[in-house]
Design a protein around this motif. Structure first.
Motif, PDB file in Angstrom:
ATOM      1  N   UNK A 111       0.807  -1.220   0.000  1.00 22.19           N
ATOM      2  CA  UNK A 111       0.000   0.000   0.000  1.00 22.19           C
ATOM      3  C   UNK A 111       0.842   1.272   0.000  1.00 22.19           C
ATOM      4  N   UNK A 112       1.992   1.235   0.646  1.00 16.84           N
ATOM      5  CA  UNK A 112       2.757   2.477   0.751  1.00 16.84           C
ATOM      6  C   UNK A 112       2.001   3.498   1.572  1.00 16.84           C
ATOM      7  N   UNK A 113       1.698   4.646   0.958  1.00 12.41           N
ATOM      8  CA  UNK A 113       0.998   5.715   1.664  1.00 12.41           C
ATOM      9  C   UNK A 113      -0.516   5.617   1.525  1.00 12.41           C
ATOM     10  N   UNK A 114      -1.037   4.646   0.777  1.00 11.60           N
ATOM     11  CA  UNK A 114      -2.476   4.538   0.534  1.00 11.60           C
ATOM     12  C   UNK A 114      -3.219   4.057   1.782  1.00 11.60           C
ATOM     13  N   UNK A 115      -4.444   4.562   2.023  1.00 10.78           N
ATOM     14  CA  UNK A 115      -5.256   4.043   3.133  1.00 10.78           C
ATOM     15  C   UNK A 115      -5.733   2.621   2.816  1.00 10.78           C
ATOM     16  N   UNK A 116      -5.823   1.825   3.854  1.00  7.07           N
ATOM     17  CA  UNK A 116      -6.192   0.406   3.695  1.00  7.07           C
ATOM     18  C   UNK A 116      -7.418   0.122   4.550  1.00  7.07           C
ATOM     19  N   UNK A 117      -8.372  -0.636   3.978  1.00  9.23           N
ATOM     20  CA  UNK A 117      -9.597  -1.021   4.673  1.00  9.23           C
ATOM     21  C   UNK A 117      -9.752  -2.542   4.593  1.00  9.23           C
ATOM     22  N   UNK A 118     -10.308  -3.112   5.663  1.00 10.27           N
ATOM     23  CA  UNK A 118     -10.438  -4.558   5.771  1.00 10.27           C
ATOM     24  C   UNK A 118     -11.906  -4.939   5.969  1.00 10.27           C
ATOM     25  N   UNK A 119     -12.379  -5.897   5.200  1.00 11.67           N
ATOM     26  CA  UNK A 119     -13.714  -6.469   5.399  1.00 11.67           C
ATOM     27  C   UNK A 119     -13.612  -7.980   5.203  1.00 11.67           C
ATOM     28  N   UNK A 120     -14.548  -8.746   5.778  1.00  9.25           N
ATOM     29  CA  UNK A 120     -14.544 -10.181   5.521  1.00  9.25           C
ATOM     30  C   UNK A 120     -14.746 -10.473   4.033  1.00  9.25           C
ATOM     31  N   UNK A 121     -14.262 -11.590   3.618  1.00  9.72           N
ATOM     32  CA  UNK A 121     -14.439 -11.997   2.223  1.00  9.72           C
ATOM     33  C   UNK A 121     -15.929 -12.210   1.944  1.00  9.72           C
ATOM     34  N   UNK A 122     -16.419 -11.806   0.769  1.00 15.31           N
ATOM     35  CA  UNK A 122     -17.840 -12.019   0.469  1.00 15.31           C
ATOM     36  C   UNK A 122     -18.290 -13.465   0.630  1.00 15.31           C
ATOM     37  N   UNK A 158     -21.977 -10.923  10.022  1.00 16.68           N
ATOM     38  CA  UNK A 158     -20.784 -10.092   9.877  1.00 16.68           C
ATOM     39  C   UNK A 158     -21.001  -8.908   8.936  1.00 16.68           C
ATOM     40  N   UNK A 159     -22.134  -8.848   8.293  1.00 10.71           N
ATOM     41  CA  UNK A 159     -22.364  -7.784   7.308  1.00 10.71           C
ATOM     42  C   UNK A 159     -22.438  -6.404   7.952  1.00 10.71           C
ATOM     43  N   UNK A 160     -22.903  -6.337   9.194  1.00  8.91           N
ATOM     44  CA  UNK A 160     -23.010  -5.026   9.857  1.00  8.91           C
ATOM     45  C   UNK A 160     -21.626  -4.408  10.041  1.00  8.91           C
ATOM     46  N   UNK A 161     -20.670  -5.207  10.498  1.00  5.66           N
ATOM     47  CA  UNK A 161     -19.305  -4.690  10.659  1.00  5.66           C
ATOM     48  C   UNK A 161     -18.696  -4.334   9.307  1.00  5.66           C
ATOM     49  N   UNK A 162     -18.963  -5.158   8.294  1.00  5.25           N
ATOM     50  CA  UNK A 162     -18.442  -4.861   6.957  1.00  5.25           C
ATOM     51  C   UNK A 162     -19.018  -3.544   6.435  1.00  5.25           C
ATOM     52  N   UNK A 163     -20.278  -3.301   6.693  1.00  4.37           N
ATOM     53  CA  UNK A 163     -20.901  -2.065   6.207  1.00  4.37           C
ATOM     54  C   UNK A 163     -20.301  -0.827   6.885  1.00  4.37           C
ATOM     55  N   UNK A 164     -19.977  -0.943   8.172  1.00  2.00           N
ATOM     56  CA  UNK A 164     -19.350   0.186   8.857  1.00  2.00           C
ATOM     57  C   UNK A 164     -17.982   0.497   8.247  1.00  2.00           C
TER      58      UNK A 164
END
Length: 277
Positions: A241-252, A261-267
């Motif tokens: 990523x370097x300087x890029x922001x990174x976001x994590x969600x469960x795999x579809x 787990x969809x509620x946490x993924x949506x947040x």
């Protein structure tokens, strides 16, 4: 009077010692007739029976002498006329040899054992992949990365195929991203059945991922699955990523199995949406 054929049959069946009266008379069976009875009688795999202790039984238990006529008979017939113990041992040895031959033959037809480790990808640098992938990766707002394609993806010839891909598209559409706004990829190019792929494979795939990130020029990374969120993965993710922001969600695929787990993924997706504005 008692026929010697009965004594042989009694011994072959493993019925234990036979006690006879002292005045009992045993009718001796010719060797040829005895051979037929010995071969036709079932041969159990039990321990050899005890030898009777009567004089007649002891005499009968001895190996019969080979007559001149018997010497002219085939070897297999003469072997069958031997005592039951020898016949039983020969039969078991023959059966064992056939079983061993069958096992060896079956092992020849068995496929090679499946290895647990994935083959190492070629060791190339970023410059190689920048040249190889040039023109095949378009600029995008977001780069979505999974650990590997599924077997269904390889059959379909498309990453994120089926219901998994449909759910991912719906998730991205919910934050205002169309298909042209997203570059979808996977860290490994082949499916893996290991929860923790070997570190050598992960490291060798890093230059290709860095080249894809450089060519797509995204504003952020979206990493799918527990692999990237695990402890100790931060240096690897920062290398990509370097300087890029990174976001994590469960795999579809996991979200389909565990809808809670969809509620946490949506947040997390809403945070990503705010970052892309």
């Amino acid at each position: 009077m008692l026929s010697s054929r009965y004594l042989y049959l009694h011994e072959a069946l493993g019925l234990g010692p036979m006690w006879l009266k002292r005045d009992a008379k045993v009718i001796t069976t010719p060797p040829a007739a005895r051979t037929v009875d010995t071969v036709s009688a079932p041969i159990p795999a039990a321990e050899p029976p005890h030898t009777p202790h009567t004089p007649q039984a002891i005499a009968e238990h001895r190996e019969p002498a080979v007559t001149p006529a018997a010497q002219n008979t085939p070897a297999a017939v003469r072997t069958a006329a031997a005592p039951v113990n020898n016949a039983r041992a020969a039969a078991l040895a023959a059966v064992g040899s056939h079983i061993g031959a069958a096992e060896d033959k079956s092992q020849e037809n068995q496929p090679a054992a499946k290895t647990t480790n994935e083959p190492l990808p070629p060791a190339h640098d970023i410059a190689y992949y920048l040249e190889t992938l040039a023109g095949r990766i378009a600029p995008a707002k977001l780069m979505v990365v999974s650990i590997c394609p599924s077997p269904q993806d390889k059959v379909a010839g498309k990453l994120f195929s089926g219901a998994t891909g449909q759910l991912l598209d719906n998730m991205l559409a919910a934050i205002g991203l169309a298909a042209a706004d997203v570059h979808k990829t996977s860290w490994l190019e082949m499916p893996t059945y290991e929860a923790e792929p070997p570190a050598e494979i992960i490291e060798r795939a890093l230059p290709r991922m860095q080249a894809e990130c450089a060519l797509s020029r995204p504003q952020a990374l979206l990493l799918l699955g527990r692999f990237f969120a695990a402890d100790g993965r931060k240096p690897l993710v920062e290398s990509l990523a370097g300087h890029l922001p990174v976001f994590y969600v469960p795999h579809p695929a996991q979200l389909l199995r565990q809808p809670q787990l969809k509620a946490d993924a949506w947040r997390e997706l809403k945070k990503l949406r705010d970052k892309l504005k």
